[in-house]
Design a protein around this motif. Structure first.
Motif, PDB file in Angstrom:
ATOM      1  N   ARG A   1     -49.010 -12.092 -22.395  1.00  0.00           N
ATOM      2  CA  ARG A   1     -48.123 -10.944 -22.283  1.00  0.00           C
ATOM      3  C   ARG A   1     -46.651 -11.352 -22.305  1.00  0.00           C
ATOM      4  O   ARG A   1     -45.779 -10.528 -22.080  1.00  0.00           O
ATOM      5  N   ILE A   2     -46.387 -12.642 -22.530  1.00  0.00           N
ATOM      6  CA  ILE A   2     -45.025 -13.159 -22.494  1.00  0.00           C
ATOM      7  C   ILE A   2     -44.614 -13.635 -23.882  1.00  0.00           C
ATOM      8  O   ILE A   2     -45.361 -14.363 -24.548  1.00  0.00           O
ATOM      9  N   SER A   3     -43.411 -13.245 -24.307  1.00  0.00           N
ATOM     10  CA  SER A   3     -42.903 -13.708 -25.601  1.00  0.00           C
ATOM     11  C   SER A   3     -41.957 -14.890 -25.464  1.00  0.00           C
ATOM     12  O   SER A   3     -41.797 -15.677 -26.399  1.00  0.00           O
ATOM     13  N   ALA A   4     -41.272 -15.034 -24.298  1.00  0.00           N
ATOM     14  CA  ALA A   4     -40.342 -16.152 -24.117  1.00  0.00           C
ATOM     15  C   ALA A   4     -40.109 -16.407 -22.639  1.00  0.00           C
ATOM     16  O   ALA A   4     -40.153 -15.496 -21.812  1.00  0.00           O
ATOM     17  N   VAL A   5     -39.866 -17.692 -22.308  1.00  0.00           N
ATOM     18  CA  VAL A   5     -39.502 -18.120 -20.962  1.00  0.00           C
ATOM     19  C   VAL A   5     -38.276 -19.016 -21.079  1.00  0.00           C
ATOM     20  O   VAL A   5     -38.282 -20.000 -21.819  1.00  0.00           O
ATOM     21  N   VAL A   6     -37.176 -18.669 -20.364  1.00  0.00           N
ATOM     22  CA  VAL A   6     -35.948 -19.460 -20.384  1.00  0.00           C
ATOM     23  C   VAL A   6     -35.609 -19.835 -18.946  1.00  0.00           C
ATOM     24  O   VAL A   6     -35.277 -18.970 -18.133  1.00  0.00           O
ATOM     25  N   ARG A   7     -35.675 -21.118 -18.637  1.00  0.00           N
ATOM     26  CA  ARG A   7     -35.343 -21.582 -17.295  1.00  0.00           C
ATOM     27  C   ARG A   7     -33.829 -21.733 -17.150  1.00  0.00           C
ATOM     28  O   ARG A   7     -33.152 -22.182 -18.071  1.00  0.00           O
ATOM     29  N   GLY A   8     -33.303 -21.369 -15.970  1.00  0.00           N
ATOM     30  CA  GLY A   8     -31.886 -21.485 -15.704  1.00  0.00           C
ATOM     31  C   GLY A   8     -31.033 -20.594 -16.586  1.00  0.00           C
ATOM     32  O   GLY A   8     -29.891 -20.933 -16.905  1.00  0.00           O
ATOM     33  N   PHE A   9     -31.561 -19.450 -16.976  1.00  0.00           N
ATOM     34  CA  PHE A   9     -30.840 -18.573 -17.891  1.00  0.00           C
ATOM     35  C   PHE A   9     -29.623 -17.937 -17.227  1.00  0.00           C
ATOM     36  O   PHE A   9     -28.549 -17.847 -17.805  1.00  0.00           O
ATOM     37  N   TYR A  10     -29.793 -17.465 -15.979  1.00  0.00           N
ATOM     38  CA  TYR A  10     -28.698 -16.815 -15.259  1.00  0.00           C
ATOM     39  C   TYR A  10     -27.993 -17.871 -14.404  1.00  0.00           C
ATOM     40  O   TYR A  10     -28.600 -18.482 -13.532  1.00  0.00           O
ATOM     41  N   VAL A  11     -26.727 -18.093 -14.635  1.00  0.00           N
ATOM     42  CA  VAL A  11     -25.952 -19.089 -13.893  1.00  0.00           C
ATOM     43  C   VAL A  11     -24.705 -18.413 -13.327  1.00  0.00           C
ATOM     44  O   VAL A  11     -23.964 -17.728 -14.049  1.00  0.00           O
ATOM     45  N   ASN A  12     -24.496 -18.620 -12.013  1.00  0.00           N
ATOM     46  CA  ASN A  12     -23.325 -18.050 -11.338  1.00  0.00           C
ATOM     47  C   ASN A  12     -23.220 -16.532 -11.552  1.00  0.00           C
ATOM     48  O   ASN A  12     -22.146 -15.984 -11.806  1.00  0.00           O
ATOM     49  N   ASP A  13     -24.371 -15.844 -11.468  1.00  0.00           N
ATOM     50  CA  ASP A  13     -24.441 -14.387 -11.588  1.00  0.00           C
ATOM     51  C   ASP A  13     -23.923 -13.868 -12.932  1.00  0.00           C
ATOM     52  O   ASP A  13     -23.506 -12.721 -13.058  1.00  0.00           O
ATOM     53  N   SER A  14     -23.883 -14.682 -13.971  1.00  0.00           N
ATOM     54  CA  SER A  14     -23.457 -14.221 -15.288  1.00  0.00           C
ATOM     55  C   SER A  14     -24.573 -14.400 -16.281  1.00  0.00           C
ATOM     56  O   SER A  14     -25.457 -15.217 -16.084  1.00  0.00           O
ATOM     57  N   ILE A  15     -24.497 -13.658 -17.408  1.00  0.00           N
ATOM     58  CA  ILE A  15     -25.535 -13.710 -18.420  1.00  0.00           C
ATOM     59  C   ILE A  15     -24.968 -14.341 -19.677  1.00  0.00           C
ATOM     60  O   ILE A  15     -23.906 -13.941 -20.143  1.00  0.00           O
ATOM     61  N   ARG A  16     -25.693 -15.338 -20.207  1.00  0.00           N
ATOM     62  CA  ARG A  16     -25.259 -15.945 -21.443  1.00  0.00           C
ATOM     63  C   ARG A  16     -25.720 -15.068 -22.592  1.00  0.00           C
ATOM     64  O   ARG A  16     -26.818 -15.184 -23.098  1.00  0.00           O
ATOM     65  N   SER A  17     -24.835 -14.155 -23.017  1.00  0.00           N
ATOM     66  CA  SER A  17     -25.218 -13.119 -23.972  1.00  0.00           C
ATOM     67  C   SER A  17     -25.665 -13.697 -25.289  1.00  0.00           C
ATOM     68  O   SER A  17     -26.551 -13.148 -25.951  1.00  0.00           O
ATOM     69  N   ALA A  18     -25.084 -14.789 -25.702  1.00  0.00           N
ATOM     70  CA  ALA A  18     -25.489 -15.360 -26.990  1.00  0.00           C
ATOM     71  C   ALA A  18     -26.943 -15.781 -26.959  1.00  0.00           C
ATOM     72  O   ALA A  18     -27.681 -15.614 -27.928  1.00  0.00           O
ATOM     73  N   GLU A  19     -27.397 -16.331 -25.793  1.00  0.00           N
ATOM     74  CA  GLU A  19     -28.776 -16.801 -25.695  1.00  0.00           C
ATOM     75  C   GLU A  19     -29.753 -15.654 -25.579  1.00  0.00           C
ATOM     76  O   GLU A  19     -30.853 -15.708 -26.109  1.00  0.00           O
ATOM     77  N   ILE A  20     -29.372 -14.603 -24.851  1.00  0.00           N
ATOM     78  CA  ILE A  20     -30.312 -13.492 -24.688  1.00  0.00           C
ATOM     79  C   ILE A  20     -30.563 -12.791 -26.016  1.00  0.00           C
ATOM     80  O   ILE A  20     -31.663 -12.355 -26.313  1.00  0.00           O
ATOM     81  N   ASN A  21     -29.549 -12.704 -26.865  1.00  0.00           N
ATOM     82  CA  ASN A  21     -29.743 -12.093 -28.171  1.00  0.00           C
ATOM     83  C   ASN A  21     -30.620 -12.951 -29.065  1.00  0.00           C
ATOM     84  O   ASN A  21     -31.305 -12.448 -29.950  1.00  0.00           O
ATOM     85  N   SER A  22     -30.633 -14.233 -28.818  1.00  0.00           N
ATOM     86  CA  SER A  22     -31.476 -15.112 -29.624  1.00  0.00           C
ATOM     87  C   SER A  22     -32.911 -15.114 -29.134  1.00  0.00           C
ATOM     88  O   SER A  22     -33.810 -15.552 -29.845  1.00  0.00           O
ATOM     89  N   VAL A  23     -33.114 -14.620 -27.888  1.00  0.00           N
ATOM     90  CA  VAL A  23     -34.469 -14.579 -27.342  1.00  0.00           C
ATOM     91  C   VAL A  23     -35.186 -13.318 -27.776  1.00  0.00           C
ATOM     92  O   VAL A  23     -36.268 -13.352 -28.339  1.00  0.00           O
ATOM     93  N   VAL A  24     -34.599 -12.157 -27.536  1.00  0.00           N
ATOM     94  CA  VAL A  24     -35.254 -10.905 -27.872  1.00  0.00           C
ATOM     95  C   VAL A  24     -34.211  -9.789 -27.862  1.00  0.00           C
ATOM     96  O   VAL A  24     -33.288  -9.821 -27.054  1.00  0.00           O
TER      97      VAL A  24
END
Length: 293
Positions: free
Chosen positions: A54-77
């Motif tokens: 039921r999982i398409s992707a797992v990214v460890r350490g994605f959220y750092v210092n309460d911010s979202i790395r938008s470039a990576e999230i768009n590359s995930v889904v």
């Protein structure tokens, strides 16, 4: 969509489901088939398990210092921002199936084909052997209920009856009814899809035998009571939150060494030798409809 857990940790992991939901969490453990993770909700640490199918992707350490790395999230889904007031509903939607990974109660009814396993006597004629084959097939039906205090082990009871009607000629026929009522222990293996399980049970119980027979034009009744045991292996698949269908195979064993014969109002007890015993063993294949909770 993306779902925030409300955690203020310095680093958080990201799980993206097949339906596009994104879960901010702390991954505790990852196996070949499952991901175990936790998240904060209402100031409580909730632990959940999600199958990798039921999982398409797992990214460890994605959220750092309460911010979202938008470039990576768009590359995930692809995703869309989730409104703050609906974040809890999104989490409930994603996790609703996993909150009930196993049920404690299941009860159902079954019906199928059964066949007795006795052998014809060595001294039997070909005519008698042919009639014995008519005595073997029959209908099997019944009900069962199991309680599982643990995920894989449970206890319960099962009722089953076997019916056979055989006729050799106008002067000879048998109407056999064998019942089984037993208590037992069951082992359950739940597959990674959380909807399919393999149930194996072993039961011991009471097994009455009845036969309304006619032999060479004489009508009589045979009745006996004995103990028996049974083994059952079945595959169950949940089609809704409270309903499942199943396919199972069972084998029931037992023998009678004496019976009560009633003829013209008179009853006598007939004792059988070891070689004359009536074998009640039978195998069956059944379809079941089960209710789970």
């Amino acid at each position: 969509m993306i779902i925030f857990s409300g955690s203020k940790a310095m680093a958080q992991d990201l799980i993206v489901t097949n339906v596009g939901d994104s879960i901010s969490c702390d991954i505790r453990k990852e196996t070949r088939t499952e991901v175990h993770f936790s998240y904060l909700r209402y100031n409580q640490n909730i632990v959940r398990t999600l199958g990798k199918d039921r999982i398409s992707a797992v990214v460890r350490g994605f959220y750092v210092n309460d911010s979202i790395r938008s470039a990576e999230i768009n590359s995930v889904v692809p995703y869309k921002e989730l409104q703050t007031n609906s974040s809890d509903q999104g989490m409930e939607s994603t996790m609703s199936h996993d909150t009930a990974t196993w049920t404690k109660w299941q009860a159902g009814i079954h019906v199928g084909y059964a066949r007795r396993l006795f052998r014809s006597a060595i001294s039997a004629t070909d005519y008698e052997r042919l009639y014995d084959q008519k005595l073997k097939p029959g209908i099997s039906a019944g009900a069962e209920a199991f309680y599982f205090p643990w995920k894989s082990v449970g206890f319960g009871l099962r009722y089953d009856f076997y019916l056979n009607r055989a006729e050799r000629d106008i002067k000879t026929h048998d109407k056999v009814n064998i019942q089984f009522l037993g208590l037992g222990v069951a082992h359950r293996k739940i597959f990674s899809n959380r909807s399919t399980s393999l149930l194996t049970s072993f039961l011991v119980g009471y097994q009455p035998y009845h036969n309304a027979a006619r032999h060479i034009g004489q009508d009589y009744k045979l009745n006996a009571n004995t103990m028996g045991w049974a083994v059952s292996v079945g595959l169950d698949h949940r089609i809704s939150q409270k309903l499942a269908i199943g396919l199972s195979g069972s084998c029931m064993m037992g023998s009678i060494f004496k019976f009560r014969k009633t003829y013209k109002g008179h009853t006598e007890v007939v004792n059988l030798s070891h070689h004359e015993q009536e074998d009640l063993s039978r195998a069956s294949v059944s379809l079941a409809l089960k209710f789970v909770k």
